[in-house]
Each structure stands twice: as C-alpha cells, then as structure tokens.
Scaffold this motif. Structure first.
Motif, mmCIF file in Angstrom:
data_model
loop_
_atom_site.group_PDB
_atom_site.id
_atom_site.type_symbol
_atom_site.label_atom_id
_atom_site.label_comp_id
_atom_site.label_asym_id
_atom_site.label_seq_id
_atom_site.Cartn_x
_atom_site.Cartn_y
_atom_site.Cartn_z
ATOM 1 N N ASN A 103 0.832 -1.135 0.024
ATOM 2 C CA ASN A 103 0.064 -0.132 0.053
ATOM 3 C C ASN A 103 0.824 1.243 -0.098
ATOM 4 O OD1 ASN A 103 -2.610 -1.184 0.006
ATOM 5 N ND2 ASN A 103 -2.124 -1.846 2.293
ATOM 6 N N TYR A 104 2.053 1.295 0.645
ATOM 7 C CA TYR A 104 3.097 2.405 0.681
ATOM 8 C C TYR A 104 4.275 1.936 -0.229
ATOM 9 C CZ TYR A 104 -0.485 3.908 4.080
ATOM 10 O OH TYR A 104 -1.590 4.066 4.539
ATOM 11 N N PRO A 105 4.424 1.881 -1.486
ATOM 12 C CA PRO A 105 5.457 1.202 -2.146
ATOM 13 C C PRO A 105 6.824 1.413 -1.464
ATOM 14 C CG PRO A 105 3.867 1.828 -3.575
ATOM 15 C CD PRO A 105 3.359 2.351 -2.284
ATOM 16 N N VAL A 106 7.635 0.459 -1.545
ATOM 17 C CA VAL A 106 9.064 0.579 -1.013
ATOM 18 C C VAL A 106 10.229 0.324 -2.002
ATOM 19 C CG1 VAL A 106 8.444 0.184 1.535
ATOM 20 C CG2 VAL A 106 9.086 -1.655 -0.144
ATOM 21 N N ASP A 107 11.281 0.809 -2.063
ATOM 22 C CA ASP A 107 12.401 0.559 -2.886
ATOM 23 C C ASP A 107 12.958 -0.944 -2.575
ATOM 24 O OD1 ASP A 107 12.249 3.285 -3.618
ATOM 25 O OD2 ASP A 107 14.061 3.883 -2.604
ATOM 26 N N HIS A 108 12.751 -1.386 -1.297
ATOM 27 C CA HIS A 108 13.292 -2.844 -1.159
ATOM 28 C C HIS A 108 12.909 -3.321 0.146
ATOM 29 C CE1 HIS A 108 17.174 -5.595 -1.495
ATOM 30 N NE2 HIS A 108 15.773 -6.348 -1.548
ATOM 31 N N LEU A 109 12.290 -4.378 0.256
ATOM 32 C CA LEU A 109 12.022 -5.008 1.701
ATOM 33 C C LEU A 109 13.031 -6.014 1.874
ATOM 34 C CD1 LEU A 109 10.214 -6.017 3.942
ATOM 35 C CD2 LEU A 109 8.847 -7.321 2.412
ATOM 36 N N VAL A 110 13.820 -5.970 2.756
ATOM 37 C CA VAL A 110 14.667 -7.274 3.195
ATOM 38 C C VAL A 110 14.283 -7.669 4.765
ATOM 39 C CG1 VAL A 110 17.021 -7.861 4.064
ATOM 40 C CG2 VAL A 110 16.508 -5.940 2.191
ATOM 41 N N TYR A 111 14.090 -9.018 4.582
ATOM 42 C CA TYR A 111 13.326 -9.627 5.847
ATOM 43 C C TYR A 111 14.325 -10.945 6.330
ATOM 44 C CZ TYR A 111 11.646 -13.220 2.407
ATOM 45 O OH TYR A 111 11.700 -14.197 1.485
ATOM 46 N N ALA A 112 14.344 -11.006 7.594
ATOM 47 C CA ALA A 112 14.968 -12.241 8.359
ATOM 48 C C ALA A 112 14.221 -13.564 7.961
ATOM 49 C CB ALA A 112 15.019 -11.861 9.636
ATOM 50 N N SER A 113 14.951 -14.457 7.558
ATOM 51 C CA SER A 113 14.591 -15.774 7.305
ATOM 52 C C SER A 113 15.256 -16.520 8.088
ATOM 53 C CB SER A 113 14.609 -16.344 5.978
ATOM 54 O OG SER A 113 14.129 -17.725 5.875
ATOM 55 N N SER A 114 15.882 -17.916 8.174
ATOM 56 C CA SER A 114 16.682 -18.620 9.048
ATOM 57 C C SER A 114 17.071 -19.913 8.349
ATOM 58 C CB SER A 114 15.686 -18.947 9.998
ATOM 59 O OG SER A 114 16.419 -19.848 11.109
ATOM 60 N N SER A 115 18.277 -20.330 8.785
ATOM 61 C CA SER A 115 18.786 -21.532 8.297
ATOM 62 C C SER A 115 18.046 -22.805 8.881
ATOM 63 C CB SER A 115 20.178 -21.619 8.965
ATOM 64 O OG SER A 115 20.161 -21.615 10.383
ATOM 65 N N SER A 116 17.007 -22.531 9.651
ATOM 66 C CA SER A 116 16.280 -23.503 10.378
ATOM 67 C C SER A 116 15.300 -24.003 8.993
ATOM 68 C CB SER A 116 15.469 -23.165 11.458
ATOM 69 O OG SER A 116 14.474 -22.193 10.948
ATOM 70 N N VAL A 117 15.072 -23.298 7.913
ATOM 71 C CA VAL A 117 14.312 -23.653 6.908
ATOM 72 C C VAL A 117 14.831 -25.003 6.386
ATOM 73 C CG1 VAL A 117 13.264 -21.536 6.335
ATOM 74 C CG2 VAL A 117 15.160 -22.366 5.058
ATOM 75 N N TYR A 118 15.917 -25.201 6.319
ATOM 76 C CA TYR A 118 16.895 -26.367 5.834
ATOM 77 C C TYR A 118 16.145 -27.642 6.459
ATOM 78 C CZ TYR A 118 19.416 -23.267 2.896
ATOM 79 O OH TYR A 118 19.847 -22.128 1.896
ATOM 80 N N GLY A 119 15.498 -27.622 7.597
ATOM 81 C CA GLY A 119 15.186 -28.647 8.264
ATOM 82 C C GLY A 119 16.532 -29.625 8.662
ATOM 83 N N ALA A 120 16.184 -30.925 8.505
ATOM 84 C CA ALA A 120 17.191 -32.023 8.789
ATOM 85 C C ALA A 120 17.842 -32.474 7.447
ATOM 86 C CB ALA A 120 16.675 -33.184 9.378
ATOM 87 N N ASN A 121 17.961 -31.434 6.370
ATOM 88 C CA ASN A 121 18.851 -31.699 5.291
ATOM 89 C C ASN A 121 19.972 -32.139 5.521
ATOM 90 O OD1 ASN A 121 16.518 -30.597 3.873
ATOM 91 N ND2 ASN A 121 17.688 -29.155 2.537
ATOM 92 N N LYS A 122 20.360 -33.163 4.902
ATOM 93 C CA LYS A 122 21.799 -33.918 4.802
ATOM 94 C C LYS A 122 22.883 -33.569 3.941
ATOM 95 C CE LYS A 122 20.407 -37.851 7.677
ATOM 96 N NZ LYS A 122 19.133 -37.413 8.179
ATOM 97 N N LYS A 123 22.434 -32.869 2.804
ATOM 98 C CA LYS A 123 23.245 -32.482 1.819
ATOM 99 C C LYS A 123 24.026 -31.153 2.399
ATOM 100 C CE LYS A 123 23.199 -29.838 -2.276
ATOM 101 N NZ LYS A 123 23.162 -28.573 -1.379
ATOM 102 N N VAL A 124 25.221 -31.225 2.271
ATOM 103 C CA VAL A 124 25.834 -29.708 2.769
ATOM 104 C C VAL A 124 26.958 -29.568 1.729
ATOM 105 C CG1 VAL A 124 25.520 -30.143 5.149
ATOM 106 C CG2 VAL A 124 27.708 -31.170 4.200
ATOM 107 N N PRO A 125 27.253 -28.058 1.611
ATOM 108 C CA PRO A 125 26.566 -27.092 2.417
ATOM 109 C C PRO A 125 25.429 -26.648 1.663
ATOM 110 C CG PRO A 125 28.349 -26.065 0.600
ATOM 111 C CD PRO A 125 28.361 -27.612 0.685
ATOM 112 N N PHE A 126 24.432 -26.113 2.532
ATOM 113 C CA PHE A 126 23.095 -25.939 2.193
ATOM 114 C C PHE A 126 23.007 -24.747 1.079
ATOM 115 C CE2 PHE A 126 21.498 -26.563 6.881
ATOM 116 C CZ PHE A 126 21.688 -28.213 6.701
#
Length: 352
Positions: A125-148
């Motif tokens: 509703n109020y346009p921005v140049d850029h939205l940056v937001y925190a995600s997390s390494s936890s989204v990879y769950g128990a993935n065994k392939k590394v590096p993520f």
C-alpha cells in the motif's frame, strides 16, 4: 558486484530495532547519517534490560526515531508507513528460538506470520524501494546435503519456528509476483557476538559459568558425530544486509533468498573449547566448564552449513570473522557489561 553506498536522504524502517541484529544494523545505518525509524515491542522473551541498553546507545543519534509497537498490530504498522513513508524496510522483528516454539506456538503465529503479513501488506500500500526480511537457516530442516544452497528443497521443517520462516519466504515470493514488491529474504546461520541474545547457547554457557553451574550439551556426548554449526559473527551479518539493501532483485518476480553464514562450520565442542580459551584469556586463569551431556532436543538439527556463493556473486561479500576473534570480543564485552571479573576470579580459584 553492483552494490552501492546507502543513500542518507532515504528513510530506513528497522523492525526489531531493540533486538540483537536490529540494534547493530540501526547503528551502522545511523553512522552513515541515514534516517532510521526503529520499531520494537520490547517483549520479555529475554532480559528487557539488554534491549533498553541497546536503545540507549541508539538514542543519541539525531536521525533515530524509536516507536514502541508490535508488528502484529496492523493499525500500528499502517500508521507508521503512513507517517514515515519508508523507502527501505528491514523486517527483523520475530519471535525467535527453535525450542521455545514447541511450548509456545501462539506467539510465533502472531509475530512471525501475522506480523510479517502486516509488514508486506503495508509495503504493497505504501510502495518501497526494497523489503529485506529475516529468514533462517532452520528452513533447511534436517537436510543432509551440505553445504546448504538456496536452491535446495526446504519443504520439511522440523520446528514451528522454521515453518513460520518458510511461510515468510512464500508470502514474499507471492507479493513480489503479484504486486512487484522487491523483496529479499536472508537465511541467517547462528548469529553471535557482544550484546547478543541471552537465549543462545554461547551466552547461556557463559551465564552458567559465572553462576557456578554446569552447562548442558545436547549432543549425547558423541564427539565423533557432534553437532556442527555455522557460527556467524554479528558484524558479518550486518555488512551482508547493508550491501544487499541497495541491490533489490530484478526480473519478473522481484524476490531472492540468500544465505548469510560463515561457510565454515565448527563442531559444537570446538566452539565450547574456544569459548573456554577466550574466558581464560580475559580472566588470566584457566577456565573449563563443568559439562553435562544430554540427548539432542526436538527441533534441533545435526548440522548447519551455508553455501555463500550467491551472496558473494551478488555483492562481493563473504563472512570472514573467525570464532576465536568473535568469541573473544563477546567475552570481553560480557565481563565488562555484567561487571563480573572479580566474582569470576573468585570462582575460577574455587574450581582449581
């Protein structure tokens, strides 16, 4: 590598400004004379005195405005955007912690789902140049392939916290697709440093040492198959965010996700031994924690290990602070902040 200097004529909205990453990012922006609007509800998930200390250190900057408010309150967020019309939004406000989400699911839905929705809807509703937001390494769950890698499948989270962060990425992608909002998600990997979060292991271990208590290590005492963590120092996290701010995604869907990790995972026991050495350096005497080994907790993952190739390609940056350097800075801050040196020396002497 196409990042640019930050534009001090723009307005930067930082949610979670009294939090660990939010404080350091706000400070870095303010040092470059940017106008920063900081928002935080100052909840009591951990010691609020630390949050107020961070805010006290931001208060002297003329370009800093603090608003006490909760991102899950839509009216508050709408009013903020209406009044300040931010050009850049950095959403770091969230209910943190993997283990806490198992016992307290409601607060995660409020802050991490509804709160994020309110932020991204305001960006529409109020346009921005850029939205940056925190995600997390936890989204990879128990993935065994590394590096993520950012292209890895992330549909099997093992905690509610991870589910909320994955939901943020999906919502951001959808809003970018529908409303052309430039949005970047950052998958943080175990952030640590001075003025950090007291619920993090390294902070808790230090608290326990000065209280004369044992530390619990959730790895079954299995040193061969110990937990690995990509510990990332706070300054590296902030530099990564700062560089990415001026590089909004382009293309049909203006949404990207980046890992920000150290790309150098350490065994948990090596991290603990390094913390002991740093305490020994500061106190001038040998320090060894009294350790109790317990089974891994639900929601914990065996390893986190970030590929940072995409980040390096985008902004020419790769985190570089070693755990020796980072933990020494943390310990020096801790001893000074909590004024524990004399008590500590008594304690060390009583152990020897």
């Amino acid at each position: 590598m196409n990042y640019k200097q930050l534009d001090p004529s723009k307005t930067y909205l930082v949610t979670g400004a009294a939090g660990f990453i939010g404080y350091y990012l706000s400070k870095k922006l303010l040092e470059q004379r940017c106008r920063v609007i900081g928002v935080d509800n100052i909840n009591d998930y951990y010691d609020v005195n630390l949050k107020y200390t961070r805010l006290d250190r931001l208060a002297p900057y003329e370009n800093f405005t603090f608003v006490k408010g909760d991102i899950s309150d839509k009216e508050t967020i709408t009013r903020l955007f209406e009044e300040y019309r931010p050009n850049y939004v950095i959403n770091l406000a969230a209910q943190a912690g993997v283990r806490y989400s198992i016992e307290n699911p409601d607060v995660y839905i409020q802050s991490n789902i509804i709160g994020f929705y309110n932020i991204i809807e305001a960006c529409r509703n109020y346009p921005v140049d850029h939205l940056v937001y925190a995600s997390s390494s936890s989204v990879y769950g128990a993935n065994k392939k590394v590096p993520f890698e950012e292209s890895d499948q992330v549909d099997n989270p093992v905690s509610l916290y991870a589910s909320t962060k994955k939901s943020n990425e999906l919502m951001a992608h959808t809003y970018s697709h529908l409303y052309k909002i430039p949005a970047t998600g950052l998958r943080f990997f175990t952030v640590y440093g001075p003025m950090g979060r007291p619920d993090m292991a390294y902070f808790g271990f230090t608290d326990k040492f000065f209280a004369g208590e044992s530390i619990k290590i959730f790895n079954n005492g299995d040193f061969e198959n110990d937990l690995y963590r990509d510990f990332t120092y706070i300054d590296d996290i902030v530099e990564g965010i700062e560089r990415l701010l001026t590089v909004p995604p382009t293309g049909e869907v203006k949404h990207k996700v980046y890992n920000i990790g150290n790309n150098n995972p350490e065994k948990l026991m090596v991290f603990i031994e390094t913390l002991e050495k740093c305490l020994s350096n500061t106190l001038g005497q040998a320090v060894e924690f009294n350790k109790v080994f317990e089974p891994i907790k639900p929601g914990d993952v065996p390893a986190t290990y970030a590929s940072t190739d995409l980040l390096q390609e985008a902004v020419g940056f790769k985190p570089k602070t070693s755990i020796e350097e980072g933990l020494q800075r943390f310990v020096d801050w801790y001893v000074e902040y909590y004024e524990v040196e004399e008590k500590a020396l008594e304690k060390v002497n009583s152990y020897s």
